[in-house]
Write an enzyme that holds these catalytic residues in place. Sequence first.
Site, PDB file in Angstrom:
ATOM      1  N   HIS A   1      -7.139  34.756  43.124  1.00 51.03           N
ATOM      2  CA  HIS A   1      -8.032  34.213  44.148  1.00 51.03           C
ATOM      3  C   HIS A   1      -9.468  34.056  43.690  1.00 51.03           C
ATOM      4  CE1 HIS A   1      -4.504  34.721  46.577  1.00 51.03           C
ATOM      5  NE2 HIS A   1      -5.008  33.700  47.229  1.00 51.03           N
TER       6      HIS A   1
ATOM      7  N   ARG B   1      -9.530  29.787  54.185  1.00 53.42           N
ATOM      8  CA  ARG B   1      -8.927  31.090  53.863  1.00 53.42           C
ATOM      9  C   ARG B   1      -9.689  32.176  54.619  1.00 53.42           C
ATOM     10  NH1 ARG B   1      -8.135  28.549  48.584  1.00 53.42           N
ATOM     11  NH2 ARG B   1      -5.943  28.812  47.994  1.00 53.42           N
TER      12      ARG B   1
ATOM     13  N   GLU C   1       5.736  28.247  51.506  1.00 51.52           N
ATOM     14  CA  GLU C   1       5.294  28.938  50.288  1.00 51.52           C
ATOM     15  C   GLU C   1       6.409  29.707  49.591  1.00 51.52           C
ATOM     16  OE1 GLU C   1       1.046  30.383  50.397  1.00 51.52           O
ATOM     17  OE2 GLU C   1       1.765  31.136  52.315  1.00 51.52           O
TER      18      GLU C   1
ATOM     19  N   ASN D   1       0.711  27.112  45.268  1.00 52.50           N
ATOM     20  CA  ASN D   1       0.423  28.221  44.339  1.00 52.50           C
ATOM     21  C   ASN D   1       1.504  29.288  44.459  1.00 52.50           C
ATOM     22  OD1 ASN D   1      -1.959  26.818  44.084  1.00 52.50           O
ATOM     23  ND2 ASN D   1      -3.097  28.187  45.432  1.00 52.50           N
TER      24      ASN D   1
ATOM     25  N   ARG E   1       1.675  34.838  39.573  1.00 44.13           N
ATOM     26  CA  ARG E   1       0.548  33.922  39.417  1.00 44.13           C
ATOM     27  C   ARG E   1      -0.687  34.583  38.817  1.00 44.13           C
ATOM     28  NH1 ARG E   1      -0.898  32.460  45.684  1.00 44.13           N
ATOM     29  NH2 ARG E   1      -3.030  32.128  45.000  1.00 44.13           N
TER      30      ARG E   1
ATOM     31  N   CYS F   1      -1.822  22.212  50.256  1.00 42.52           N
ATOM     32  CA  CYS F   1      -3.150  22.806  50.084  1.00 42.52           C
ATOM     33  C   CYS F   1      -3.210  23.747  48.896  1.00 42.52           C
ATOM     34  CB  CYS F   1      -3.584  23.512  51.360  1.00 42.52           C
ATOM     35  SG  CYS F   1      -2.446  24.807  51.863  1.00 42.52           S
TER      36      CYS F   1
HETATM   37  C1  PEP Z   1      -0.906  28.687  48.076  1.00 41.84           C
HETATM   38  O1  PEP Z   1      -0.201  29.686  47.929  1.00 41.84           O
HETATM   39  O2  PEP Z   1      -0.713  27.610  47.505  1.00 41.84           O
HETATM   40  C2  PEP Z   1      -2.072  28.739  48.964  1.00 41.84           C
HETATM   41  C3  PEP Z   1      -2.732  27.663  49.277  1.00 41.84           C
HETATM   42  O3  PEP Z   1      -2.445  29.971  49.410  1.00 41.84           O
HETATM   43  P1  PEP Z   1      -3.176  31.076  48.541  1.00 41.84           P
HETATM   44  O4  PEP Z   1      -3.519  30.492  47.209  1.00 41.84           O
HETATM   45  O5  PEP Z   1      -4.390  31.508  49.291  1.00 41.84           O
HETATM   46  O6  PEP Z   1      -2.154  32.157  48.453  1.00 41.84           O
HETATM   47 MG    MG Z   2      -0.376  31.337  49.343  1.00 42.10          MG
END
Ligand code: PEP
Ligand code: MG
Length: 753
Positions: A358, A465, A599, A622, A633, A670
């Site tokens: 993040h 967020r 997700e 993501n 990730r 997103c």
């Molecule tokens: C994602 O997982 O793609 C997302 C937009 O949320 P975050 O990156 O905040 O987990």
């Molecule tokens: Mg996410």
Amino acid sequence: MLASLRQIVQEVNAAADLQSILEIIVARVKAAMETEVCSIYLRNPAGEYVLMCTDGLNQTSVGNVILSRHEGLVGLVVTREEPINLDEAESHPAYQYFPETGEEKFSSFLGAPIVHQRQVLGVLVVQQKVKRRFDESEEAFLVTMSAQLAGAIAHAEATGVLRTIGQRSEARFLGVPGSNGVGIGRCVVLSQPADLSSVPYQTCESIEAELEFFHASLAAVRDDVRGLGNELASRLNKEEQVLFDAYVGMLDDASLGKEVSERIRGGLSASYAWSEVILEHVKTFSSMSDPYLRERASDVRDLGSRVLAYLQQYTVDEIEYPEQTVLVGEDLTAAMLAEVPLERVVGIVSVKGSSNSHIAILARSLGIPTVMGAVDLPYTRLNGRDLIVDGYRGSVYSDPGAEVRAQYQNIVDEDKQLVASLESVKALPSETQDHHRVALWVNTGLMADAMLSLERGAEGVGLFRTEVPFMLRERFPSEEEQRVTYRGQLEAFAPHPVTMRTLDIGGDKALPYFPIEEDNPFLGWRGIRITLDHPEIFLGQVRAMLKASEGLDNLRIMLPMVSNISELEIAQMLIRRAYQELLEEGYKVQFPPVGVMIEVPAAVYQAREFAARVDFLSVGSNDLTQYLLAVDRNNPRVADLYHSLHPAVLRALKKIAEDSHLEGIPVSICGELAGDPLASLLLVAMGYDVLSMSATNLLRVKSAIRSITLADAEKLLQEVMVMPDAESINHCLDLAFRQAGLTRLLGPEKAEA
Ligand code: PEP
Ligand code: MG
């Protein structure tokens, strides 16, 4: 052999520098395997393998035996990347004789490659006079040994660079790209308080004053510990009492205090000298074979942190941020960023994490060049040094020379030109040449990135967020505090829509005041799972959002990490309840559109069922990539397996778009993929209605979309959908960009170094 393997690894981990590591390895491996020679060859910057250390060959040959990867048996181990086991080395065609080593006496040869991050760093060799093949267990031992030691050697090599090549010579460290761009500036190390391993290297101005300060701090902690001991006296047994006395003893001026004082006399700051000494002792204790003594390592660390907290408490000099600051830290967090004057920050480097952490996402939304996962960066020694952050390639230079500096200054200038040239598309619609419109929205979290988004002409927010403002506090924000924050966002973008995601914590997003300890945090208590278990948090947040939207009516609510229909239904019920309450309390609010994020793989397969129950879907690519590919990730070790353009991900994305349209609702994306100009063409062709991205990418993506027709994008999609892997897909997209003359949108050519 397992015991000696563990012992050697522990000793190596406790060693102070590369030379000591090598000496320990050769001596201990030779003894454990009962051979007559053990040697280590390491790769030099020219790509040759140099004999660096030996126990058994002539010492004069160290540093003088140098082989290319095509020479000798060592070269063979390197090129084959596997062990070579010979009973009569001299009769092998690759054998090369170096008289200075005296190795003619030794016939049998076993060499194992030392591999780190897929690179052969060196070769570990044992030799013996008798002609015999080493047996299977010996071969396995050497292979295990070199696999275990590769990381330690790589780290010691990298951190040693600064010490061995002098204080101010250029050095390059590798990480992974976190946020595009190049930053040239001065390093400011940010560390967590009382964290022994992240104390920045610092010298002291007055040795006498520093010593006095140090002794006073030590005395104060001694009193604290004694006081604690007295308080607990009645509850402690004899052994524990002895332990307490031992602690006080360690804090004596004659014990640890003496070692630290000596280093302060050598010019170091008290905090740095203290942390160095304590860490050395922690290492020594940790490597002891007696389990009781090994346990004591954590006591020493604990005591060390206490004193460090004291030292830091009275030395909290205001951190000075130079005009061009490069922030460096072991594990930088959003909360740390909030305390920094961002307008001065030209680059960020985090030792931990990867491009999907993040902190990297925030850096991208702020347009700050960032390198993540620079695991070998000796960051505590970089405070105040000149750094270049190459966010395109994921590398960092310390004390760059004139040539490298000029090279990178060129990239900075080119970047500026590109940004200026993109200004022209700001006011133009986001549509393909054949007028297919695609909404380009932004992801926000801070007020600073919201402002940047407005400047770039964003038409809405696809992901706010909300956890970011939660992270910046020391407790959960009250409903009213949240309302004020949300109102700020909604007002800034009105009448454009703002999609607020309900609190998405867990995984790598920890709140300092709500710690979650789990073995598998990404498969654990995350996102909607937490907030449904705590309806008071969920309801408070939704109420704050709804209240904030009064009179603006541009709110959309989005639910993260949903994997079951029942989660959606409960969340919808709670949103309706909050809405009813507010109506009863007299607020004039409108019921907002509610959507879910796709997700996790389960949600992909149920996209249609979700779509039938909500107002929109939004893909979090993501997390979706992480869960589809089973690649963490945040983990730099597997960062090169994290491909958002993997065929499996593309198929999932296409299915989600189709399913939402079958249910007649809009679909957005997103995750970071939406901000990639290459991928954006595929997403347009799949039918995504909204692409939501970091503000810094907005104009690049718009420019890409405006340069093609929908039909061309669809053709490109058809082509890549039958490709077998992410590499071919990337290659195909690169080619398409090149042919369309769009490569400039991908940033300047990454500098060769
Ligand atoms: C994602 O997982 O793609 C997302 C937009 O949320 P975050 O990156 O905040 O987990
Ligand atoms: Mg996410």
